[in-house]
Write a protein that holds these residues in place. Structure first.
Motif, PDB file in Angstrom:
ATOM      1  N   UNK A 138       0.834  -1.213   0.000  1.00 22.85           N
ATOM      2  CA  UNK A 138       0.000   0.000   0.000  1.00 22.85           C
ATOM      3  C   UNK A 138       0.864   1.256   0.000  1.00 22.85           C
ATOM      4  N   UNK A 139       1.943   1.250   0.770  1.00 23.08           N
ATOM      5  CA  UNK A 139       2.855   2.396   0.799  1.00 23.08           C
ATOM      6  C   UNK A 139       3.480   2.588  -0.574  1.00 23.08           C
ATOM      7  N   UNK A 140       3.945   1.506  -1.177  1.00 26.58           N
ATOM      8  CA  UNK A 140       4.567   1.590  -2.504  1.00 26.58           C
ATOM      9  C   UNK A 140       3.579   2.097  -3.549  1.00 26.58           C
ATOM     10  N   UNK A 141       2.358   1.610  -3.496  1.00 25.55           N
ATOM     11  CA  UNK A 141       1.337   2.045  -4.445  1.00 25.55           C
ATOM     12  C   UNK A 141       1.046   3.535  -4.283  1.00 25.55           C
ATOM     13  N   UNK A 142       0.938   3.976  -3.039  1.00 24.42           N
ATOM     14  CA  UNK A 142       0.681   5.393  -2.788  1.00 24.42           C
ATOM     15  C   UNK A 142       1.840   6.253  -3.288  1.00 24.42           C
ATOM     16  N   UNK A 143       3.050   5.776  -3.090  1.00 19.97           N
ATOM     17  CA  UNK A 143       4.219   6.526  -3.569  1.00 19.97           C
ATOM     18  C   UNK A 143       4.237   6.618  -5.096  1.00 19.97           C
ATOM     19  N   UNK A 144       3.828   5.550  -5.775  1.00 22.01           N
ATOM     20  CA  UNK A 144       3.773   5.570  -7.242  1.00 22.01           C
ATOM     21  C   UNK A 144       2.712   6.543  -7.741  1.00 22.01           C
ATOM     22  N   UNK A 145       1.643   6.709  -6.976  1.00 24.36           N
ATOM     23  CA  UNK A 145       0.545   7.571  -7.412  1.00 24.36           C
ATOM     24  C   UNK A 145       0.826   9.054  -7.249  1.00 24.36           C
ATOM     25  N   UNK A 146       1.774   9.420  -6.415  1.00 31.69           N
ATOM     26  CA  UNK A 146       2.063  10.839  -6.213  1.00 31.69           C
ATOM     27  C   UNK A 146       2.574  11.499  -7.488  1.00 31.69           C
ATOM     28  N   UNK A 147       3.598  10.945  -8.167  1.00 32.46           N
ATOM     29  CA  UNK A 147       4.029  11.582  -9.423  1.00 32.46           C
ATOM     30  C   UNK A 147       2.925  11.591 -10.479  1.00 32.46           C
ATOM     31  N   UNK A 148       2.126  10.527 -10.515  1.00 34.92           N
ATOM     32  CA  UNK A 148       1.015  10.489 -11.466  1.00 34.92           C
ATOM     33  C   UNK A 148       0.040  11.625 -11.178  1.00 34.92           C
ATOM     34  N   UNK A 149      -0.198  11.886  -9.908  1.00 34.88           N
ATOM     35  CA  UNK A 149      -1.092  12.973  -9.531  1.00 34.88           C
ATOM     36  C   UNK A 149      -0.517  14.321  -9.934  1.00 34.88           C
ATOM     37  N   UNK A 150       0.773  14.487  -9.740  1.00 33.48           N
ATOM     38  CA  UNK A 150       1.420  15.763 -10.064  1.00 33.48           C
ATOM     39  C   UNK A 150       1.364  16.038 -11.556  1.00 33.48           C
ATOM     40  N   UNK A 151       1.596  15.005 -12.361  1.00 32.39           N
ATOM     41  CA  UNK A 151       1.649  15.213 -13.810  1.00 32.39           C
ATOM     42  C   UNK A 151       0.334  14.928 -14.534  1.00 32.39           C
ATOM     43  N   UNK A 152      -0.709  14.696 -13.779  1.00 35.04           N
ATOM     44  CA  UNK A 152      -1.994  14.351 -14.416  1.00 35.04           C
ATOM     45  C   UNK A 152      -2.575  15.483 -15.238  1.00 35.04           C
ATOM     46  N   UNK A 153      -2.236  16.710 -14.904  1.00 35.37           N
ATOM     47  CA  UNK A 153      -2.799  17.825 -15.641  1.00 35.37           C
ATOM     48  C   UNK A 153      -1.848  18.396 -16.686  1.00 35.37           C
ATOM     49  N   UNK A 154      -0.657  17.817 -16.771  1.00 33.59           N
ATOM     50  CA  UNK A 154       0.331  18.351 -17.729  1.00 33.59           C
ATOM     51  C   UNK A 154       0.024  17.884 -19.127  1.00 33.59           C
TER      52      UNK A 154
END
Length: 122
Positions: free
Chosen positions: A106-122
């Protein structure tokens, strides 16, 4: 970041050095030390963010909340293991190992989702 500090503090108090759970705590602590600088950097960027659009900021904050929840669960697991007797730890070894693996995932999955969240609007 606060949850990460609480996890590291709980891990620091790990005992029963001959047990499997102690080794899992040490490994989790090593990983926590590895991700801490990145997490602090992300938190600083989010706290000082004025140029990020609201949708992206909300997505990043949600990803950070998910990570906090996973770190909170990891802390609870470590504390549960600390409060257990060596006999209980022995008999629950595989069950605890599975729980450690699940919370680590769960920690690893959450960490992977942070960059995706940051670049989701780019």
């Amino acid at each position: 970041v606060r949850q990460l500090e609480e996890l590291k503090a709980a891990i620091h108090g790990a005992g029963n050095k001959d047990s499997m759970w102690y080794n899992m705590c040490i490994e989790m602590g090593d990983h926590a030390n590895t991700i801490e600088p990145m997490l602090r950097n992300i938190q600083e960027q989010v706290d000082g963010q004025t140029s990020m659009d609201k949708k992206t900021l909300n997505t990043v904050l949600t990803a950070l909340e998910v990570l906090e929840g996973a770190l909170r669960d990891a802390t609870k697991l470590v504390i549960e293991c600390q409060e257990s007797s060596p006999v209980k730890l022995f008999f629950l070894g595989e069950y605890l190992r599975a729980r450690f693996c699940k919370v680590s995932g769960r920690i690893a999955s959450a960490l992977r989702n942070i960059p995706l969240a940051i670049y989701s609007s780019v």
